[in-house]
Enzyme design. Structure first.
Site, PDB file in Angstrom:
ATOM      1  N   ASP A 177     -18.416  -1.930  -7.073  1.00 44.74           N
ATOM      2  CA  ASP A 177     -19.484  -1.722  -8.047  1.00 44.74           C
ATOM      3  C   ASP A 177     -19.057  -2.336  -9.383  1.00 44.74           C
ATOM      4  O   ASP A 177     -18.017  -1.968  -9.926  1.00 44.74           O
ATOM      5  CB  ASP A 177     -19.748  -0.223  -8.212  1.00 44.74           C
ATOM      6  CG  ASP A 177     -21.045   0.075  -8.957  1.00 44.74           C
ATOM      7  OD1 ASP A 177     -21.414  -0.728  -9.845  1.00 44.74           O
ATOM      8  OD2 ASP A 177     -21.687   1.087  -8.653  1.00 44.74           O
ATOM      9  N   ARG A 251     -23.355 -10.375   4.643  1.00 36.76           N
ATOM     10  CA  ARG A 251     -24.780 -10.476   4.332  1.00 36.76           C
ATOM     11  C   ARG A 251     -25.017 -10.282   2.842  1.00 36.76           C
ATOM     12  O   ARG A 251     -25.814 -10.994   2.217  1.00 36.76           O
ATOM     13  CB  ARG A 251     -25.565  -9.431   5.127  1.00 36.76           C
ATOM     14  CG  ARG A 251     -25.741  -9.771   6.596  1.00 36.76           C
ATOM     15  CD  ARG A 251     -26.619  -8.761   7.276  1.00 36.76           C
ATOM     16  NE  ARG A 251     -26.037  -7.417   7.244  1.00 36.76           N
ATOM     17  CZ  ARG A 251     -26.675  -6.313   7.628  1.00 36.76           C
ATOM     18  NH1 ARG A 251     -27.926  -6.376   8.031  1.00 36.76           N
ATOM     19  NH2 ARG A 251     -26.069  -5.144   7.599  1.00 36.76           N
TER      20      ARG A 251
END
Length: 276
Positions: A177, A251
């Site tokens: 993050d 992805r």
């Protein structure tokens, strides 16, 4: 209310549209574990001081397959990070192969690919995202990956309380993050204090591998790692590294590249212990 909530307990649809016999999982009383025998909601509980965390648990639906994997495979391949004792890594994996700690693995696809490509390297993959934990366990079983163990909880507690010095042969932190707002930068994982802790658990020569598509965070990582006395850049000229072949293109990363994001890899080596 949604159809999911109003449907009878034995017939509520899963994410994939199939019928899921939820039984005790949805009728549990307060405090009852979501997955009996599976990961605990807060394994460390109140045993340790409150501090600023670099992660924020996400609540999302668990598919039928993920729930099944959590209930069947967690007792064999899962570990709650409770901070209450040292982990015997050879016992955990059943061998003395090198162990790499991966902090934050998302849905586990890249972790599973790396485990399959290097079966003689053990991966202790830590996250707090329940669907991802179930998905990685599923992938490990489907692909016969005996070198993956899934840790549930705070990696700081694992490093500080549950691992011995020089226990690890590598550390991977992929796409953490970025906490982009300036007031949240203190929550970023890659900080001097974290690196000092990690250095005590990494053997000399072990590699810290970070990757991010958030350029300001990449620059901060580079500055912090370059300044830390326990690590040296594997790039002779300094700076970022090219993505090594062993790190799969995920992805998430592909979506970022499609949006024009720049992905930076950092590869730093643990230097030999300084003599007192």
């Amino acid at each position: 209310m949604s159809d999911f909530v109003n449907a009878p307990a034995a017939e509520r649809p899963a994410i994939d549209g199939s019928s899921v016999p939820l039984s005790a999982r949805t009728s549990r009383s307060k405090g009852e574990p979501r997955f009996p025998g599976g990961p605990q909601a807060d394994p460390a509980g109140s045993h340790f001081e409150r501090r600023i965390r670099s992660f924020q648990p996400r609540r999302s639906r668990v598919t039928t397959g993920q729930a099944d994997a959590l209930e069947r495979l967690w007792p064999r391949w899962g570990m709650d990070i409770d901070g209450q004792g040292l982990v015997d890594l050879p016992e955990l994996f059943g061998n003395t192969n090198p162990v790499v700690l991966e902090i934050g693995f998302g849905m586990g696809e890249a972790t599973a690919q790396m485990a399959a490509a290097a079966p003689d390297v053990n991966i202790l993959a830590v996250d707090v995202h329940t669907p991802g934990q179930g998905n990685l366990l599923n992938l490990a079983e489907q692909n016969g990956l005996s070198n993956v163990r899934v840790g549930n909880g705070d990696a700081i507690i694992l490093l500080r309380e549950m691992l011995t010095p020089d226990a690890l042969d590598g550390l991977r932190v992929y796409f953490p993050d970025p906490w982009p707002k300036k007031r949240h930068h203190k929550r970023r994982l890659i900080q001097p204090a974290f690196l000092s802790l990690a250095a005590t658990r990494l053997r000399p020569g072990a590699v810290v591998h970070c990757a991010t598509d958030w350029e300001p965070y990449a620059e901060q990582m580079l500055d912090v790692l370059s300044a830390h006395p326990d690590f040296e850049n594997t790039q002779a000229e300094g700076g970022f590294a090219a993505r090594p072949a062993f790190r799969p293109l995920t992805r998430f990363e592909g979506q970022g590249l499609d949006k024009g994001h720049v992905v930076n890899d950092l590869l730093f080596r643990r230097v030999p212990h300084r003599q007192p």
